[in-house]
Design a protein around this motif. Structure first.
Motif, PDB file in Angstrom:
ATOM      1  N   GLY A 193       1.004 -22.471  -7.123  1.00 40.98           N
ATOM      2  CA  GLY A 193       0.274 -23.061  -8.227  1.00 40.98           C
ATOM      3  C   GLY A 193       1.134 -24.046  -9.003  1.00 40.98           C
ATOM      4  O   GLY A 193       0.854 -24.351 -10.166  1.00 40.98           O
ATOM      5  N   GLY A 194       2.178 -24.505  -8.375  1.00 37.42           N
ATOM      6  CA  GLY A 194       3.062 -25.471  -9.027  1.00 37.42           C
ATOM      7  C   GLY A 194       4.052 -24.843  -9.989  1.00 37.42           C
ATOM      8  O   GLY A 194       4.828 -25.540 -10.634  1.00 37.42           O
ATOM      9  N   LEU A 195       4.030 -23.508 -10.078  1.00 38.11           N
ATOM     10  CA  LEU A 195       4.929 -22.832 -11.020  1.00 38.11           C
ATOM     11  C   LEU A 195       6.091 -22.179 -10.273  1.00 38.11           C
ATOM     12  O   LEU A 195       5.931 -21.769  -9.125  1.00 38.11           O
ATOM     13  N   PRO A 196       7.241 -22.074 -10.927  1.00 43.14           N
ATOM     14  CA  PRO A 196       8.348 -21.371 -10.296  1.00 43.14           C
ATOM     15  C   PRO A 196       8.056 -19.874 -10.172  1.00 43.14           C
ATOM     16  O   PRO A 196       7.317 -19.319 -10.986  1.00 43.14           O
ATOM     17  N   ILE A 197       8.598 -19.257  -9.133  1.00 48.31           N
ATOM     18  CA  ILE A 197       8.416 -17.814  -8.945  1.00 48.31           C
ATOM     19  C   ILE A 197       9.696 -17.118  -9.381  1.00 48.31           C
ATOM     20  O   ILE A 197      10.763 -17.317  -8.778  1.00 48.31           O
ATOM     21  N   THR A 198       9.593 -16.339 -10.436  1.00 51.87           N
ATOM     22  CA  THR A 198      10.784 -15.681 -10.972  1.00 51.87           C
ATOM     23  C   THR A 198      10.719 -14.193 -10.635  1.00 51.87           C
ATOM     24  O   THR A 198      10.047 -13.809  -9.688  1.00 51.87           O
ATOM     25  N   ASP A 199      11.400 -13.363 -11.380  1.00 50.07           N
ATOM     26  CA  ASP A 199      11.411 -11.916 -11.137  1.00 50.07           C
ATOM     27  C   ASP A 199      11.966 -11.564  -9.764  1.00 50.07           C
ATOM     28  O   ASP A 199      11.519 -10.600  -9.134  1.00 50.07           O
ATOM     29  N   LEU A 200      12.907 -12.365  -9.269  1.00 49.91           N
ATOM     30  CA  LEU A 200      13.515 -12.020  -7.988  1.00 49.91           C
ATOM     31  C   LEU A 200      14.506 -10.875  -8.194  1.00 49.91           C
ATOM     32  O   LEU A 200      15.060 -10.714  -9.282  1.00 49.91           O
ATOM     33  N   PRO A 201      14.748 -10.058  -7.154  1.00 56.62           N
ATOM     34  CA  PRO A 201      15.692  -8.944  -7.294  1.00 56.62           C
ATOM     35  C   PRO A 201      17.049  -9.449  -7.781  1.00 56.62           C
ATOM     36  O   PRO A 201      17.489 -10.517  -7.378  1.00 56.62           O
ATOM     37  N   ARG A 202      17.695  -8.656  -8.647  1.00 55.62           N
ATOM     38  CA  ARG A 202      18.952  -9.134  -9.230  1.00 55.62           C
ATOM     39  C   ARG A 202      20.050  -9.276  -8.171  1.00 55.62           C
ATOM     40  O   ARG A 202      20.870 -10.184  -8.223  1.00 55.62           O
ATOM     41  N   ASP A 203      20.029  -8.372  -7.170  1.00 54.71           N
ATOM     42  CA  ASP A 203      21.051  -8.428  -6.110  1.00 54.71           C
ATOM     43  C   ASP A 203      21.027  -9.753  -5.349  1.00 54.71           C
ATOM     44  O   ASP A 203      22.017 -10.155  -4.748  1.00 54.71           O
ATOM     45  N   PHE A 204      19.874 -10.413  -5.359  1.00 54.94           N
ATOM     46  CA  PHE A 204      19.696 -11.631  -4.584  1.00 54.94           C
ATOM     47  C   PHE A 204      20.653 -12.735  -5.048  1.00 54.94           C
ATOM     48  O   PHE A 204      21.056 -13.595  -4.270  1.00 54.94           O
TER      49      PHE A 204
END
Lengths: 261, 305
Positions: free
Chosen positions: B131-142
């Protein structure tokens, strides 16, 4: 030079592409260690006949006999298995690869690094084998590691020939090997043809340059309109006569073609 | 060959000297580590691009495909976890690369058209998914993938080094590499010699896709979020590193080692220009000039080949 028993016989070969009859019952005989000049004008059927011999096309009728046995070629692989190699004018070499890379293209020698997982090219072995083949054909080359793009036209032909010979070729078909060469290089390529004959390899030489055919061939065969028009020993004919058979009829006054490029 | 052996190394030394005079920080360990970290992504895409170029193709879709993989891998990661997300990203890269390869090798589309089409499609899918928005909430270990260190070396740079060595050996020591060069040099000769040309072409594109997938995952980790625009310009940068290194478009001439030099030159140039405060806009202009110049010089040196 006395050619022995026929190695290859093509009898009554017929091939049509749609309504166009490229070959209408052509015959060809090639002896062991014989050089055959194959001549004819552009639509005479030379390349179609050779593509049938090398398994690229399949004939509509007629038979091919190799060493006295009837054979059928379904692909170039079949004819290659019998030792028939074609050297095409343009598509023979990869200019960016070196001499060794070209000679061994498609059947590289490898050595195991990790069994079943990784194999590396065995450059040292291919290098040595390439030198051996070049020596055997008396081809002199400064470096077998130079990209072939940097070699002269004659040397590139030599590489293509060495490649064919390294497959243990018994028949080498050359398509206009001298067409794009400088004069002094033509002689070297023709010498190489003689060298092949001395090594018991038979050669079919397709050429527009009749003087080449008369220099090196044992026999000459003229194709015209998809059929053999003349098949004779070189000693029994003249360039003028061959030209007459190429153009058909006694047109006369065209004999200058025999010596022109 | 004199360009990659003498000319380009000389240019690299010259640039390094110039920038270290203009800004003493250039030679600090911190900055050099930065150069390495920043060049890591380019190393991955440039290695893939170089192999594709050696086979006679080129890929314009790298940047948008990175964006798509960044978005898709992030979504998978948020839903199912760290490892599946990373794996999905890499596999997607392989799939997209193979698709490009099929278009080029089986459908006989010119690489320009095939990858331009892929560029457009990838961009569309990336925008649909995000939707043109960044995807956050990725695992911290990443975060470790992009920011971590191995023996004080940035992890992305270590990955890039491994990829460089691997690709170099693949291209120089194996049958695969030999056939890629042969196909790029004379496809008909390769076919006539019995090389299964289509299979090798698709393979080299798929391998390139794999490296693009890895690049996308590492880049996403560094950005700590998935973005459709994350790889913007990556296609041009990877082509630039390739041609600056001396690998010629459409002739099967060049090497992975050349491209390493191309990447180093690009890395020092970008970093140096940043240090002396040249804006990114001017850098883009410079990049255009450099690409055109590099190809022109290469053609001029090899005229008549």
């Amino acid at each position: 030079m006395t050619p022995g028993a026929p190695l290859v016989e093509m009898r009554g070969i017929v091939k049509a592409f749609g309504a166009v009859e490229a070959l209408r019952g052509a015959d060809l005989t090639l002896g062991v260690a014989e050089v055959l000049g194959l001549v004819g004008d552009n639509a005479a059927g030379k390349s179609t006949l050779m593509k049938i011999l090398t398994g690229v096309h399949r004939p509509d009728a007629g038979e091919i006999v190799f060493e006295g046995r009837a054979v059928a070629f379904h692909s170039p692989r079949d004819s290659r298995a019998l030792g028939i190699e074609m050297i095409y004018q343009n598509l023979a070499l990869a200019p960016n690869l070196d001499v060794v890379g070209n000679v061994f293209l498609g059947r590289e020698r490898t050595k195991r690094v990790l069994p079943r997982v990784m194999e590396w090219l065995d450059e040292r072995r291919m290098d040595a084998e390439t030198r051996k083949i070049l020596d055997r054909l008396k081809i002199r080359m400064d470096s077998v590691r130079a990209p072939v793009a940097r070699l002269s036209g004659g040397q590139q032909q030599a590489v293509a020939i060495a490649r064919a010979v390294s497959f243990n070729a018994r028949v080498v078909v050359m398509d206009e090997p001298t067409a794009s060469l400088a004069v002094k290089e033509v002689g070297k390529v023709l010498a190489l043809v003689s060298e092949l004959r001395a090594k018991q390899v038979s050669v079919i030489l397709i050429s527009h340059r009749l003087q080449d055919v008369f220099t090196v061939a044992d026999r000459v065969m003229v194709l015209r309109g998809g059929r053999g028009a003349l098949d004779t020993r070189i000693g029994d004919t003249t360039m003028d006569e061959v030209v007459k058979y190429i153009v058909g009829a006694d047109t006369g006054g065209l004999s200058h073609l025999a010596s022109g490029r | 060959m004199t360009w990659s052996r003498v000319g380009l190394p000389a240019v690299i030394v010259l640039m390094a000297l110039t920038f270290s005079v203009l800004n003493p920080n250039f030679y600090s360990a911190l900055n050099l580590r930065n150069v390495a970290r920043q060049s890591a992504i380019l190393s991955l895409t440039a290695c893939g691009q170089t192999m594709v170029v050696l086979s006679g193709g080129f890929d314009l879709s790298v940047g948008m495909v990175i964006g798509l993989i960044s978005v898709a891998a992030s979504l998978v990661m948020v839903e199912t976890g760290l490892w599946t997300g990373m794996l999905a990203g890499v596999l997607m890269g392989v799939g997209i690369g193979a698709s490009n390869g099929v278009m080029v090798a089986k459908m006989h589309l010119p690489p320009f058209i095939a990858t331009l089409a892929m560029l457009s499609a990838a961009r569309g899918v990336a925008l649909i998914l995000s939707g043109g928005l960044p995807i956050t909430d990725l695992p911290r270990d990443f975060r470790w993938l992009g920011a971590g260190q191995v023996l004080t070396l940035p992890l992305p740079a270590v990955i890039a080094a491994i990829v460089f060595v691997g690709c170099h050996l693949l291209m120089k020591k194996t049958r695969f590499g030999r056939y890629v060069y042969a196909i790029g040099g004379n496809e008909e000769a390769a076919t006539y010699a019995g090389v299964p040309v289509a299979r090798y072409k698709i393979s080299v594109w798929a391998l390139h896709g794999l490296l693009v997938g890895v690049a996308a995952v590492v880049l996403t980790s560094r950005a700590v979020s998935g973005h459709a625009t994350l790889g913007e310009g990556a296609e041009l940068e990877s082509i630039a590193a390739t041609v600056i290194g001396g690998t010629a478009l459409g002739r099967g001439r060049g090497s992975i080692a050349n491209t390493l030099l191309g990447v180093v030159a690009m890395g020092i140039l970008t970093n140096g220009l940043n240090l002396v405060n040249v804006s990114t806009y001017y850098q883009m202009v410079a990049m255009g000039v450099i690409i055109a110049g590099a190809v022109y010089v290469d053609q001029w040196r090899h005229r008549g080949d």
